[in-house]
Design a protein around this motif. Structure first.
Motif, PDB file in Angstrom:
ATOM      1  N   UNK A   1      61.059   5.977  -9.493  1.00 48.54           N
ATOM      2  CA  UNK A   1      59.929   5.449 -10.248  1.00 48.54           C
ATOM      3  C   UNK A   1      58.836   6.504 -10.145  1.00 48.54           C
ATOM      4  N   UNK A   2      58.222   6.828 -11.281  1.00 54.37           N
ATOM      5  CA  UNK A   2      57.191   7.867 -11.242  1.00 54.37           C
ATOM      6  C   UNK A   2      55.994   7.453 -12.084  1.00 54.37           C
ATOM      7  N   UNK A   3      54.860   8.030 -11.767  1.00 57.21           N
ATOM      8  CA  UNK A   3      53.632   7.785 -12.498  1.00 57.21           C
ATOM      9  C   UNK A   3      52.700   8.977 -12.292  1.00 57.21           C
ATOM     10  N   UNK A   4      51.745   9.109 -13.200  1.00 59.68           N
ATOM     11  CA  UNK A   4      50.774  10.192 -13.084  1.00 59.68           C
ATOM     12  C   UNK A   4      49.633   9.728 -12.200  1.00 59.68           C
ATOM     13  N   UNK A   5      49.161  10.650 -11.399  1.00 63.27           N
ATOM     14  CA  UNK A   5      48.079  10.356 -10.467  1.00 63.27           C
ATOM     15  C   UNK A   5      47.059  11.491 -10.522  1.00 63.27           C
ATOM     16  N   UNK A   6      45.913  11.251  -9.941  1.00 64.93           N
ATOM     17  CA  UNK A   6      44.887  12.287  -9.905  1.00 64.93           C
ATOM     18  C   UNK A   6      44.534  12.539  -8.449  1.00 64.93           C
ATOM     19  N   UNK A   7      44.679  13.781  -8.026  1.00 64.86           N
ATOM     20  CA  UNK A   7      44.379  14.162  -6.653  1.00 64.86           C
ATOM     21  C   UNK A   7      43.123  14.987  -6.575  1.00 64.86           C
ATOM     22  N   UNK A   8      42.842  15.492  -5.386  1.00 65.20           N
ATOM     23  CA  UNK A   8      41.628  16.272  -5.163  1.00 65.20           C
ATOM     24  C   UNK A   8      41.590  17.520  -6.039  1.00 65.20           C
ATOM     25  N   UNK A   9      42.763  18.073  -6.315  1.00 66.37           N
ATOM     26  CA  UNK A   9      42.812  19.310  -7.101  1.00 66.37           C
ATOM     27  C   UNK A   9      43.332  19.080  -8.525  1.00 66.37           C
ATOM     28  N   UNK A  10      43.260  17.848  -9.006  1.00 63.00           N
ATOM     29  CA  UNK A  10      43.641  17.597 -10.391  1.00 63.00           C
ATOM     30  C   UNK A  10      44.832  16.674 -10.550  1.00 63.00           C
ATOM     31  N   UNK A  11      45.461  16.773 -11.730  1.00 58.56           N
ATOM     32  CA  UNK A  11      46.589  15.897 -12.066  1.00 58.56           C
ATOM     33  C   UNK A  11      47.789  16.157 -11.168  1.00 58.56           C
ATOM     34  N   UNK A  12      48.494  15.074 -10.859  1.00 61.21           N
ATOM     35  CA  UNK A  12      49.683  15.123 -10.027  1.00 61.21           C
ATOM     36  C   UNK A  12      50.724  14.166 -10.599  1.00 61.21           C
TER      37      UNK A  12
END
Length: 188
Positions: free
Chosen positions: A117-128
């Motif tokens: 299962x995957x999804x887009x996330x936002x981390x300290x340095x941008x999109x993940x």
């Protein structure tokens, strides 16, 4: 006399290694909810425990017996952990945060037989890209290698789920493609 004393030490030492190894294995099966296997292992465990402790208590004046018992206990912990690693009972859930969301992480893992299962996330340095993978524990190390091949910079966190219900994994995968993947890697 000396020979019988050494044999006694060896017996006490060996019995305690067996006892503690069985204790570790029984605890694993207990935690995994395998009550009948745990109970069966427990029968052998308590037999070894009683035998070893009885030998030490019957000869308390010989401090070397107590030392052999303690050393056997310590080595039994290590031995039990090795046995548990080989048994690899249950499943592991691995959460991965990819350093680059454009890497075809999900597709590559699915091609290799993993439920993903995957999804887009936002981390300290941008999109993940965040990915969650469920796999039998016996394939855990192989999964880590696959993840590192896909993205050497990936952040990986793993834990053991206590209960699994429904979903693609339970219905379809059950490790069949993973077994073929493991065989392929071993033959290389």
């Amino acid at each position: 006399m000396l020979e019988s004393g050494l044999i006694m030490l060896l017996i006490i030492f060996s019995v305690n290694i067996v006892y503690v190894s069985l204790l570790t294995v029984r605890m694993i099966f207990t935690l995994k909810g395998q009550k009948y296997i745990a109970a069966t292992v427990g029968v052998f465990e308590i037999t070894a425990y009683t035998l070893g402790l009885g030998l030490v208590l019957d000869n308390l004046e010989n401090v070397q017996n107590l030392i052999a018992y303690a050393l056997g206990f310590g080595l039994g912990v290590i031995s039990g952990m090795k046995v548990e690693e080989k048994l690899a009972v249950g499943y592991i859930t691995v959460n991965v945060i990819s350093s680059d969301p454009s890497i075809p992480f999900t597709e590559t893992l699915r091609e290799k037989g993993y439920g993903v299962t995957s999804w887009y996330a936002y981390g300290m340095e941008g999109d993940r890209l965040a990915v969650q993978v469920l796999t039998p524990r016996k394939y855990e190390l192989m999964l880590y290698e696959v993840i590192k091949d896909i993205d050497p910079k990936a952040f990986i966190v793993a834990y053991e789920p206590r209960q699994i219900h429904g979903g693609f994994w339970v219905k379809k995968v059950k490790g069949s493609r993973l077994k073929r993947e493991e065989e392929k890697i071993q033959s290389e």
